[in-house]
Design an enzyme around this catalytic site. Structure first.
Site, PDB file in Angstrom:
ATOM      1  N   HIS A 277       0.759  -1.099   0.226  1.00 46.69           N
ATOM      2  CA  HIS A 277      -0.459   0.305  -0.225  1.00 46.69           C
ATOM      3  C   HIS A 277       0.309   0.866  -0.439  1.00 46.69           C
ATOM      4  O   HIS A 277       2.150   1.207   0.021  1.00 46.69           O
ATOM      5  CB  HIS A 277      -1.012   0.150   1.160  1.00 46.69           C
ATOM      6  CG  HIS A 277      -0.275  -0.514   2.229  1.00 46.69           C
ATOM      7  ND1 HIS A 277       0.573   0.349   2.721  1.00 46.69           N
ATOM      8  CD2 HIS A 277      -0.499  -1.483   2.847  1.00 46.69           C
ATOM      9  CE1 HIS A 277       1.341  -0.120   3.889  1.00 46.69           C
ATOM     10  NE2 HIS A 277       1.095  -0.819   4.251  1.00 46.69           N
TER      11      HIS A 277
ATOM     12  N   GLN B 186       9.173  -3.051  15.900  1.00 44.04           N
ATOM     13  CA  GLN B 186      10.088  -3.926  15.526  1.00 44.04           C
ATOM     14  C   GLN B 186      11.319  -3.279  14.255  1.00 44.04           C
ATOM     15  O   GLN B 186      12.241  -3.624  14.272  1.00 44.04           O
ATOM     16  CB  GLN B 186       9.297  -4.096  13.841  1.00 44.04           C
ATOM     17  CG  GLN B 186       9.425  -4.562  12.567  1.00 44.04           C
ATOM     18  CD  GLN B 186       8.812  -5.616  11.375  1.00 44.04           C
ATOM     19  OE1 GLN B 186       8.665  -6.180  11.692  1.00 44.04           O
ATOM     20  NE2 GLN B 186       9.125  -4.860  10.376  1.00 44.04           N
TER      21      GLN B 186
ATOM     22  N   SER C 184      -0.818  -3.699   5.160  1.00 43.09           N
ATOM     23  CA  SER C 184      -1.741  -4.768   4.834  1.00 43.09           C
ATOM     24  C   SER C 184      -2.805  -4.550   5.355  1.00 43.09           C
ATOM     25  O   SER C 184      -4.113  -5.768   4.492  1.00 43.09           O
ATOM     26  CB  SER C 184      -0.678  -5.727   4.763  1.00 43.09           C
ATOM     27  OG  SER C 184       0.033  -5.164   4.128  1.00 43.09           O
ATOM     28  N   ARG C 185      -3.179  -5.482   6.880  1.00 39.47           N
ATOM     29  CA  ARG C 185      -4.130  -5.987   7.406  1.00 39.47           C
ATOM     30  C   ARG C 185      -5.340  -5.535   7.455  1.00 39.47           C
ATOM     31  O   ARG C 185      -6.527  -5.386   8.014  1.00 39.47           O
ATOM     32  CB  ARG C 185      -3.461  -6.758   9.004  1.00 39.47           C
ATOM     33  CG  ARG C 185      -2.865  -7.576   8.834  1.00 39.47           C
ATOM     34  CD  ARG C 185      -2.379  -8.070  10.274  1.00 39.47           C
ATOM     35  NE  ARG C 185      -1.599  -9.318  10.253  1.00 39.47           N
ATOM     36  CZ  ARG C 185      -0.391  -9.237  10.875  1.00 39.47           C
ATOM     37  NH1 ARG C 185       0.113  -7.927  10.810  1.00 39.47           N
ATOM     38  NH2 ARG C 185       0.064 -10.112  10.430  1.00 39.47           N
TER      39      ARG C 185
ATOM     40  N   HIS D 249       4.303   1.497   2.061  1.00 41.24           N
ATOM     41  CA  HIS D 249       5.081   0.885   1.319  1.00 41.24           C
ATOM     42  C   HIS D 249       6.124   1.550   0.705  1.00 41.24           C
ATOM     43  O   HIS D 249       7.366   1.994  -0.079  1.00 41.24           O
ATOM     44  CB  HIS D 249       5.137  -0.660   1.032  1.00 41.24           C
ATOM     45  CG  HIS D 249       4.884  -2.095   1.829  1.00 41.24           C
ATOM     46  ND1 HIS D 249       3.654  -2.095   1.649  1.00 41.24           N
ATOM     47  CD2 HIS D 249       5.027  -2.265   3.111  1.00 41.24           C
ATOM     48  CE1 HIS D 249       2.794  -2.937   3.043  1.00 41.24           C
ATOM     49  NE2 HIS D 249       4.456  -3.464   3.459  1.00 41.24           N
TER      50      HIS D 249
ATOM     51  N   GLY E 226       9.223   0.929   8.025  1.00 44.00           N
ATOM     52  CA  GLY E 226       8.051   1.976   8.887  1.00 44.00           C
ATOM     53  C   GLY E 226       7.822   2.470  10.864  1.00 44.00           C
ATOM     54  O   GLY E 226       7.935   1.145  10.656  1.00 44.00           O
TER      55      GLY E 226
ATOM     56  N   MET F  53      -1.404   3.283   7.373  1.00 42.61           N
ATOM     57  CA  MET F  53      -1.748   2.576   6.368  1.00 42.61           C
ATOM     58  C   MET F  53      -1.471   0.795   6.352  1.00 42.61           C
ATOM     59  O   MET F  53      -0.277   0.936   7.221  1.00 42.61           O
ATOM     60  CB  MET F  53      -1.624   3.087   5.462  1.00 42.61           C
ATOM     61  CG  MET F  53      -2.300   3.752   4.583  1.00 42.61           C
ATOM     62  SD  MET F  53      -1.198   4.051   3.307  1.00 42.61           S
ATOM     63  CE  MET F  53      -2.267   5.302   3.147  1.00 42.61           C
TER      64      MET F  53
HETATM   65  O1  PAF Z   1       7.468  -5.240   8.501  1.00 46.54           O
HETATM   66  C1  PAF Z   1       7.510  -6.432   7.732  1.00 46.54           C
HETATM   67  O2  PAF Z   1       6.670  -6.612   6.418  1.00 46.54           O
HETATM   68  C2  PAF Z   1       8.037  -7.845   8.077  1.00 46.54           C
HETATM   69  O3  PAF Z   1       7.764  -7.468   9.587  1.00 46.54           O
HETATM   70  C3  PAF Z   1       9.371  -7.752   7.274  1.00 46.54           C
HETATM   71  C4  PAF Z   1       9.964  -6.395   8.019  1.00 46.54           C
HETATM   72  C5  PAF Z   1       9.342  -7.369   5.911  1.00 46.54           C
HETATM   73  C6  PAF Z   1       9.838  -9.189   7.572  1.00 46.54           C
HETATM   74  O4  PAF Z   1       8.852 -10.644   7.123  1.00 46.54           O
END
Ligand code: PAF
Length: 282
Positions: free
Chosen positions: A28, A155, A191-192, A31, A149, A189
Protein backbone atom coordinates in the site's frame (compact mmCIF):
# COMPACT_ATOMS: atom_id res chain seq x y z
CA UNK A 1 12.19 -3.73 -12.98
CA UNK A 2 13.70 -7.17 -12.46
CA UNK A 3 11.85 -9.93 -10.62
CA UNK A 4 14.54 -11.85 -8.77
CA UNK A 5 13.85 -15.33 -7.43
CA UNK A 6 17.38 -16.68 -7.21
CA UNK A 7 19.46 -14.95 -4.47
CA UNK A 8 22.57 -15.40 -6.68
CA UNK A 9 21.15 -12.73 -9.04
CA UNK A 10 21.41 -10.15 -6.25
CA UNK A 11 25.16 -10.03 -6.90
CA UNK A 12 24.57 -8.09 -10.18
CA UNK A 13 26.88 -5.02 -10.16
CA UNK A 14 24.02 -2.58 -10.86
CA UNK A 15 22.33 -3.68 -7.61
CA UNK A 16 25.36 -3.06 -5.38
CA UNK A 17 25.13 -0.57 -2.48
CA UNK A 18 21.35 -0.61 -2.79
CA UNK A 19 18.62 0.82 -0.64
CA UNK A 20 16.51 -2.06 0.62
CA UNK A 21 12.83 -2.20 1.57
CA UNK A 22 11.87 -5.58 3.08
CA UNK A 23 8.12 -6.32 2.92
CA UNK A 24 5.62 -9.15 3.09
CA UNK A 25 3.75 -7.82 0.04
CA UNK A 26 0.09 -6.71 0.01
CA UNK A 27 1.68 -3.34 -0.66
CA UNK A 28 0.00 0.00 0.00
CA UNK A 29 1.11 3.61 -0.04
CA UNK A 30 2.92 3.16 3.29
CA UNK A 31 5.29 0.81 1.47
CA UNK A 32 5.29 3.24 -1.46
CA UNK A 33 6.57 5.95 0.86
CA UNK A 34 9.44 3.70 2.04
CA UNK A 35 10.40 3.09 -1.59
CA UNK A 36 10.21 6.81 -2.44
CA UNK A 37 12.39 7.58 0.59
CA UNK A 38 14.91 4.94 -0.49
CA UNK A 39 14.92 6.22 -4.09
CA UNK A 40 15.49 9.79 -2.86
CA UNK A 41 18.76 8.61 -1.31
CA UNK A 42 19.98 7.98 -4.85
CA UNK A 43 20.80 4.27 -4.75
CA UNK A 44 19.22 1.43 -6.72
CA UNK A 45 16.22 0.19 -4.73
CA UNK A 46 15.50 -3.46 -4.01
CA UNK A 47 12.16 -4.47 -2.48
CA UNK A 48 11.73 -7.97 -1.07
CA UNK A 49 8.34 -9.64 -0.92
CA UNK A 50 8.31 -12.67 1.35
CA UNK A 51 5.51 -13.74 3.68
CA UNK A 52 7.74 -15.03 6.43
CA UNK A 53 6.31 -18.16 8.07
CA UNK A 54 8.59 -18.04 11.13
CA UNK A 55 7.20 -14.74 12.41
CA UNK A 56 3.60 -15.97 12.58
CA UNK A 57 2.29 -17.82 15.63
CA UNK A 58 0.33 -21.07 15.16
CA UNK A 59 -3.03 -19.28 15.54
CA UNK A 60 -2.12 -16.23 13.48
CA UNK A 61 -2.93 -15.24 9.92
CA UNK A 62 -0.06 -16.79 7.91
CA UNK A 63 -2.40 -18.81 5.68
CA UNK A 64 -4.81 -15.96 4.96
CA UNK A 65 -2.18 -13.19 4.71
CA UNK A 66 -2.90 -11.51 1.34
CA UNK A 67 -0.59 -12.54 -1.50
CA UNK A 68 -0.95 -10.03 -4.32
CA UNK A 69 2.26 -10.16 -6.35
CA UNK A 70 0.76 -8.75 -9.54
CA UNK A 71 -0.70 -5.60 -7.98
CA UNK A 72 2.41 -5.26 -5.79
CA UNK A 73 4.58 -5.10 -8.92
CA UNK A 74 2.17 -2.63 -10.51
CA UNK A 75 2.62 -0.36 -7.46
CA UNK A 76 6.43 -0.69 -7.52
CA UNK A 77 7.16 -0.34 -11.25
CA UNK A 78 6.42 3.42 -11.53
CA UNK A 79 8.52 4.11 -8.43
CA UNK A 80 11.71 3.19 -10.27
CA UNK A 81 12.48 0.05 -8.27
CA UNK A 82 15.49 -1.80 -9.69
CA UNK A 83 14.64 -5.27 -8.40
CA UNK A 84 11.86 -7.12 -6.60
CA UNK A 85 13.30 -10.03 -4.65
CA UNK A 86 10.74 -12.83 -4.24
CA UNK A 87 12.64 -15.70 -2.62
CA UNK A 88 11.13 -19.13 -1.99
CA UNK A 89 10.76 -20.48 1.53
CA UNK A 90 13.54 -22.97 0.67
CA UNK A 91 15.93 -20.17 -0.34
CA UNK A 92 15.47 -18.40 2.99
CA UNK A 93 15.20 -21.52 5.14
CA UNK A 94 17.35 -24.24 3.53
CA UNK A 95 17.40 -26.13 6.83
CA UNK A 96 13.63 -26.68 6.56
CA UNK A 97 10.83 -24.83 8.29
CA UNK A 98 10.77 -26.79 11.50
CA UNK A 99 14.51 -26.40 12.04
CA UNK A 100 14.33 -22.71 11.15
CA UNK A 101 11.61 -22.15 13.75
CA UNK A 102 13.98 -23.64 16.32
CA UNK A 103 16.78 -21.34 15.10
CA UNK A 104 14.42 -18.34 15.40
CA UNK A 105 13.38 -19.35 18.92
CA UNK A 106 17.02 -19.62 20.02
CA UNK A 107 18.22 -16.30 18.54
CA UNK A 108 19.56 -13.87 21.13
CA UNK A 109 17.45 -10.73 20.78
CA UNK A 110 18.11 -7.17 21.95
CA UNK A 111 16.31 -6.18 25.15
CA UNK A 112 13.95 -3.91 23.26
CA UNK A 113 12.41 -7.05 21.75
CA UNK A 114 12.16 -9.06 24.98
CA UNK A 115 11.64 -6.74 27.96
CA UNK A 116 8.90 -4.24 27.15
CA UNK A 117 6.06 -6.86 27.30
CA UNK A 118 4.37 -5.34 24.25
CA UNK A 119 4.44 -7.24 20.93
CA UNK A 120 6.96 -9.58 22.58
CA UNK A 121 4.32 -10.61 25.13
CA UNK A 122 1.31 -10.62 22.79
CA UNK A 123 3.05 -12.48 19.96
CA UNK A 124 5.52 -14.90 21.56
CA UNK A 125 8.17 -15.99 19.07
CA UNK A 126 7.30 -13.22 16.59
CA UNK A 127 10.49 -11.20 16.95
CA UNK A 128 12.71 -14.28 16.71
CA UNK A 129 11.18 -14.90 13.28
CA UNK A 130 11.52 -11.23 12.28
CA UNK A 131 15.17 -11.06 13.37
CA UNK A 132 15.98 -14.31 11.59
CA UNK A 133 14.42 -13.35 8.26
CA UNK A 134 15.65 -9.76 8.25
CA UNK A 135 19.20 -10.89 9.08
CA UNK A 136 19.13 -13.44 6.27
CA UNK A 137 17.65 -10.94 3.81
CA UNK A 138 20.37 -8.42 4.74
CA UNK A 139 23.03 -11.13 4.23
CA UNK A 140 21.67 -11.84 0.73
CA UNK A 141 20.89 -8.29 -0.43
CA UNK A 142 23.90 -6.60 1.27
CA UNK A 143 22.23 -3.17 1.27
CA UNK A 144 23.83 0.14 2.26
CA UNK A 145 20.59 1.33 3.83
CA UNK A 146 17.35 -0.38 4.87
CA UNK A 147 14.02 1.38 5.33
CA UNK A 148 11.45 0.48 7.99
CA UNK A 149 8.14 2.11 8.88
CA UNK A 150 7.52 3.55 12.34
CA UNK A 151 4.11 1.87 12.23
CA UNK A 152 5.83 -1.28 13.58
CA UNK A 153 7.77 0.72 16.13
CA UNK A 154 9.03 -2.11 18.31
CA UNK A 155 10.15 -3.98 15.17
CA UNK A 156 12.02 -0.88 13.99
CA UNK A 157 13.77 -0.55 17.37
CA UNK A 158 14.66 -4.25 17.27
CA UNK A 159 16.25 -3.96 13.82
CA UNK A 160 18.19 -0.82 14.85
CA UNK A 161 19.62 -2.56 17.92
CA UNK A 162 20.24 -5.85 16.09
CA UNK A 163 22.25 -4.09 13.37
CA UNK A 164 24.22 -2.10 15.96
CA UNK A 165 24.97 -5.26 17.94
CA UNK A 166 26.23 -7.12 14.84
CA UNK A 167 28.32 -4.52 13.04
CA UNK A 168 30.87 -7.15 11.93
CA UNK A 169 28.09 -8.93 10.05
CA UNK A 170 26.15 -5.96 8.69
CA UNK A 171 28.98 -3.47 8.12
CA UNK A 172 27.96 0.16 7.80
CA UNK A 173 24.31 -0.66 7.04
CA UNK A 174 22.11 2.30 7.97
CA UNK A 175 18.60 1.63 9.30
CA UNK A 176 16.32 4.46 8.22
CA UNK A 177 13.07 4.99 10.16
CA UNK A 178 10.17 6.28 8.04
CA UNK A 179 7.03 8.07 9.24
CA UNK A 180 3.75 6.19 9.37
CA UNK A 181 1.49 6.93 6.42
CA UNK A 182 -2.20 7.38 7.24
CA UNK A 183 -5.47 7.41 5.37
CA UNK A 184 -7.10 10.84 5.20
CA UNK A 185 -9.16 10.07 8.31
CA UNK A 186 -6.11 9.02 10.37
CA UNK A 187 -6.15 5.20 10.05
CA UNK A 188 -2.54 4.00 9.80
CA UNK A 189 -2.01 2.15 6.54
CA UNK A 190 -1.54 -1.58 7.01
CA UNK A 191 -1.80 -4.68 4.87
CA UNK A 192 -4.13 -6.06 7.54
CA UNK A 193 -6.65 -3.23 6.97
CA UNK A 194 -7.88 -5.41 4.09
CA UNK A 195 -9.34 -7.77 6.67
CA UNK A 196 -11.67 -5.07 8.03
CA UNK A 197 -15.33 -5.51 7.18
CA UNK A 198 -17.09 -2.37 5.92
CA UNK A 199 -18.85 -1.94 9.26
CA UNK A 200 -15.52 -2.23 11.14
CA UNK A 201 -13.73 0.44 9.14
CA UNK A 202 -15.03 3.36 11.28
CA UNK A 203 -14.29 1.58 14.54
CA UNK A 204 -10.69 1.08 13.37
CA UNK A 205 -10.26 4.85 13.76
CA UNK A 206 -10.26 4.23 17.51
CA UNK A 207 -6.49 3.72 17.45
CA UNK A 208 -5.54 7.04 15.85
CA UNK A 209 -8.22 8.82 17.93
CA UNK A 210 -6.83 7.27 21.12
CA UNK A 211 -3.33 8.48 20.22
CA UNK A 212 -4.73 11.96 19.62
CA UNK A 213 -6.54 12.16 22.97
CA UNK A 214 -3.45 10.88 24.78
CA UNK A 215 -1.66 14.05 23.65
CA UNK A 216 -3.83 16.23 25.85
CA UNK A 217 -2.85 14.34 29.03
CA UNK A 218 -0.35 15.80 31.47
CA UNK A 219 0.29 12.48 33.21
CA UNK A 220 1.25 9.06 31.88
CA UNK A 221 -1.57 7.28 33.75
CA UNK A 222 -4.10 9.73 32.38
CA UNK A 223 -2.85 9.24 28.83
CA UNK A 224 -3.08 5.47 29.22
CA UNK A 225 -6.59 5.63 30.71
CA UNK A 226 -7.81 7.97 27.97
CA UNK A 227 -6.46 5.61 25.31
CA UNK A 228 -8.14 2.56 26.87
CA UNK A 229 -11.43 4.49 27.27
CA UNK A 230 -11.36 5.53 23.60
CA UNK A 231 -10.70 1.97 22.43
CA UNK A 232 -13.53 0.72 24.68
CA UNK A 233 -15.91 3.36 23.38
CA UNK A 234 -15.33 2.18 19.81
CA UNK A 235 -15.86 -1.45 20.88
CA UNK A 236 -12.25 -2.62 20.50
CA UNK A 237 -10.55 -5.08 22.79
CA UNK A 238 -7.33 -3.49 24.09
CA UNK A 239 -4.18 -5.63 24.25
CA UNK A 240 -2.06 -2.72 25.39
CA UNK A 241 -2.35 1.08 25.34
CA UNK A 242 0.72 2.49 27.01
CA UNK A 243 3.22 5.34 27.09
CA UNK A 244 6.84 4.19 27.01
CA UNK A 245 10.39 5.50 26.72
CA UNK A 246 10.92 5.98 22.95
CA UNK A 247 14.30 4.25 22.96
CA UNK A 248 13.99 1.37 25.45
CA UNK A 249 10.19 1.01 25.23
CA UNK A 250 10.21 0.44 28.99
CA UNK A 251 7.63 2.07 31.31
CA UNK A 252 8.06 5.72 32.25
CA UNK A 253 6.71 7.76 35.17
CA UNK A 254 6.55 11.10 33.40
CA UNK A 255 7.38 12.99 30.26
CA UNK A 256 10.96 13.98 31.12
CA UNK A 257 12.37 12.09 28.14
CA UNK A 258 11.01 11.41 24.65
CA UNK A 259 8.12 9.00 25.01
CA UNK A 260 5.95 7.04 22.61
CA UNK A 261 2.33 6.00 22.97
CA UNK A 262 1.78 2.48 21.66
CA UNK A 263 -1.45 0.58 21.09
CA UNK A 264 -2.49 -2.93 20.08
CA UNK A 265 -6.18 -3.78 19.92
CA UNK A 266 -8.50 -6.33 18.41
CA UNK A 267 -11.45 -5.52 16.23
CA UNK A 268 -13.36 -8.71 15.46
CA UNK A 269 -10.78 -11.11 14.06
CA UNK A 270 -8.34 -8.34 13.08
CA UNK A 271 -5.44 -7.23 15.24
CA UNK A 272 -4.41 -3.60 14.73
CA UNK A 273 -1.41 -1.67 16.06
CA UNK A 274 -0.47 2.00 15.98
CA UNK A 275 1.81 4.40 17.85
CA UNK A 276 2.84 8.04 17.99
CA UNK A 277 5.49 10.19 19.57
CA UNK A 278 4.23 12.08 22.61
CA UNK A 279 5.38 15.61 21.96
CA UNK A 280 4.88 16.99 25.45
CA UNK A 281 8.06 15.90 27.23
CA UNK A 282 9.84 18.67 29.10
O1 PAF B 1 7.28 -5.43 8.57
C1 PAF B 1 7.20 -6.41 7.81
O2 PAF B 1 6.52 -6.39 6.78
C2 PAF B 1 7.93 -7.69 8.19
O3 PAF B 1 7.91 -7.89 9.57
C3 PAF B 1 9.36 -7.75 7.62
C4 PAF B 1 10.23 -6.65 8.21
C5 PAF B 1 9.31 -7.63 6.12
C6 PAF B 1 9.99 -9.11 7.97
O4 PAF B 1 9.27 -10.18 7.46
Amino acid sequence: MRIIEDPAELAAPDLAQCGFVPTMGALHDGHGSLVRRAAADGRPVIVSIFVNPTQFGPNEDYARYPRTLESDCALLEPLGVAGVFVPSVEAIYPEGLEASRAVAAALPLPQVATEPRLEDACRPGHFGGVALVVGRLFDMVRPSAAYFGEKDFQQLRLIEDMVDAERARFGALRVVPCTTIRERDGLAMSSRNRYLKAEERDAALALSRALQVAHSAQRVETAERLMRDTLDAFGLETEYAVVRDSRTLLPVRGFERPTRALIAARLGSTRLIDNAAMTIWR
